[in-house]
Design a protein around this motif. Structure first.
Motif, short mmCIF file in Angstrom:
data_model
loop_
_atom_site.label_atom_id
_atom_site.label_comp_id
_atom_site.label_asym_id
_atom_site.label_seq_id
_atom_site.Cartn_x
_atom_site.Cartn_y
_atom_site.Cartn_z
N LEU A 57 45.89 74.66 -7.60
CA LEU A 57 46.64 74.04 -8.69
C LEU A 57 48.01 74.71 -8.87
CD1 LEU A 57 43.73 73.62 -11.26
CD2 LEU A 57 44.85 71.81 -9.94
N THR A 58 48.06 76.00 -8.56
CA THR A 58 49.34 76.71 -8.61
C THR A 58 50.30 76.12 -7.58
OG1 THR A 58 48.31 78.76 -9.39
CG2 THR A 58 50.49 78.95 -8.38
N GLN A 59 49.78 75.87 -6.36
CA GLN A 59 50.62 75.26 -5.33
C GLN A 59 51.12 73.88 -5.76
OE1 GLN A 59 51.43 76.56 -1.75
NE2 GLN A 59 53.00 75.27 -2.68
N LYS A 60 50.23 73.10 -6.35
CA LYS A 60 50.63 71.76 -6.81
C LYS A 60 51.74 71.84 -7.85
CE LYS A 60 46.10 69.59 -6.01
NZ LYS A 60 44.92 68.96 -6.66
N ARG A 61 51.62 72.76 -8.78
CA ARG A 61 52.64 72.89 -9.82
C ARG A 61 53.98 73.33 -9.21
NH1 ARG A 61 52.58 73.81 -15.30
NH2 ARG A 61 50.89 72.27 -15.20
N ILE A 62 53.91 74.27 -8.30
CA ILE A 62 55.13 74.76 -7.65
C ILE A 62 55.81 73.63 -6.86
CG2 ILE A 62 55.91 76.21 -5.72
CD1 ILE A 62 54.04 78.38 -6.82
N ASP A 63 55.00 72.85 -6.14
CA ASP A 63 55.55 71.73 -5.38
C ASP A 63 56.21 70.72 -6.32
OD1 ASP A 63 54.64 72.91 -3.07
OD2 ASP A 63 52.87 71.62 -2.89
N SER A 64 55.57 70.47 -7.46
CA SER A 64 56.12 69.49 -8.41
C SER A 64 57.45 69.95 -8.98
CB SER A 64 55.13 69.24 -9.55
OG SER A 64 55.05 70.34 -10.44
N LEU A 65 57.66 71.27 -9.00
CA LEU A 65 58.91 71.83 -9.52
C LEU A 65 59.96 72.01 -8.43
CD1 LEU A 65 57.41 74.55 -11.91
CD2 LEU A 65 58.43 72.35 -12.56
N GLY A 66 59.59 71.70 -7.18
CA GLY A 66 60.53 71.81 -6.08
C GLY A 66 60.86 73.24 -5.71
N MET A 67 59.95 74.17 -5.98
CA MET A 67 60.19 75.58 -5.68
C MET A 67 59.67 75.91 -4.28
SD MET A 67 59.11 77.11 -9.41
CE MET A 67 60.07 78.62 -9.31
N ASP A 68 60.39 76.74 -3.57
CA ASP A 68 60.06 77.04 -2.17
C ASP A 68 59.12 78.24 -2.07
OD1 ASP A 68 60.10 76.67 0.55
OD2 ASP A 68 61.89 77.89 0.87
N TYR A 69 57.90 78.02 -2.53
CA TYR A 69 56.86 79.06 -2.46
C TYR A 69 55.63 78.49 -1.77
CZ TYR A 69 59.15 82.36 -5.66
OH TYR A 69 60.01 83.26 -6.24
#
Length: 230
Positions: A73-85
């Motif tokens: 879920l952390t990855q999903k949130r990061i992807d939704s924010l367009g962050m390169d992590y």
């Protein structure tokens, strides 16, 4: 949050059943998780920042799809924010702090920009001496810092039911703030806040969160993750 008496009774009653179920699946889970971790690590781009969740079956999202666990879920949130992590799930069912310390080097081949340490729960459930558990947590943090001084470290605090006695359980809970203070790392006071000991938010073993439970755990940890990557 502290476990209330009714939840403690429920949690304690099914604790050993849950451990037995987890143990039966552990060998298969270890193989599957190791393969998954390898795939995730391989997919990471050289210029991509890494968030490493390093823990046990809670991190590994035991009993549900890994993408529905709090790391996924952390990855999903990061992807939704367009962050390169890139989130790497370093969870392994049945893992203790000693086991984590012994396998840590493999995960430190690449620098984690954020290192989330979620270990100790299995130590507590097995009654391992808290001096040993604390020592291992300190050594894990030291090893990460020794190789990557700039890595931001987050320690996930845990609580256990009083199966090993109230004194042991109390000292176990207090161990995490002590480690966080000694090593000056960010502390999540209780990873399973509003989830631990609540039957409807856990699988039948009473230990591992359901998808809904993991969503709550994610909501607990996200502010800490967010503060380290913004």
């Amino acid at each position: 949050m502290q476990f209330n008496l009714s939840r403690l009774f429920f949690f304690s009653t099914i604790l050993f059943l849950g451990l037995a179920v987890a143990s039966c699946s552990e060998e298969k889970a270890e193989t599957t998780q190791t393969e998954t971790i390898s795939e995730k690590a391989t997919e990471t781009k050289s210029d991509q920042k890494i968030i490493l969740f390093f823990g046990n079956s809670l991190t590994a999202a035991y009993g549900i799809d890994q993408e529905d666990g709090f790391a996924g879920l952390t990855q999903k949130r990061i992807d939704s924010l367009g962050m390169d992590y890139k989130v790497i799930n370093g969870g392994l069912s049945g893992e203790t702090t000693a086991g984590g310390l012994s396998r840590l080097d493999w995960f430190l081949e690449d620098k984690p920009d954020v290192f989330v340490l979620e270990l100790g729960g299995n130590d507590g459930l097995r009654g391992i001496k808290l001096t040993e558990t604390k020592s291992n947590l300190l050594k894990i943090i030291d090893k990460v810092r020794s190789k990557f001084p700039d890595t931001k470290i987050i320690l996930a605090g845990m609580q256990i039911p009083p199966n090993m006695g109230q004194e042991y359980a109390g000292e176990f809970t207090a161990m995490y703030p002590a480690v966080a203070e000694e090593k000056d790392v960010l502390l999540i006071p209780f990873l399973l806040e509003n989830v631990g000991g609540i039957p409807e938010l856990n699988l039948p073993d009473g230990i591992h969160p359901t998808e809904e439970g993991h969503q709550i755990v994610f909501n607990t940890i996200w502010p800490y993750i967010k503060s380290t990557i913004e």
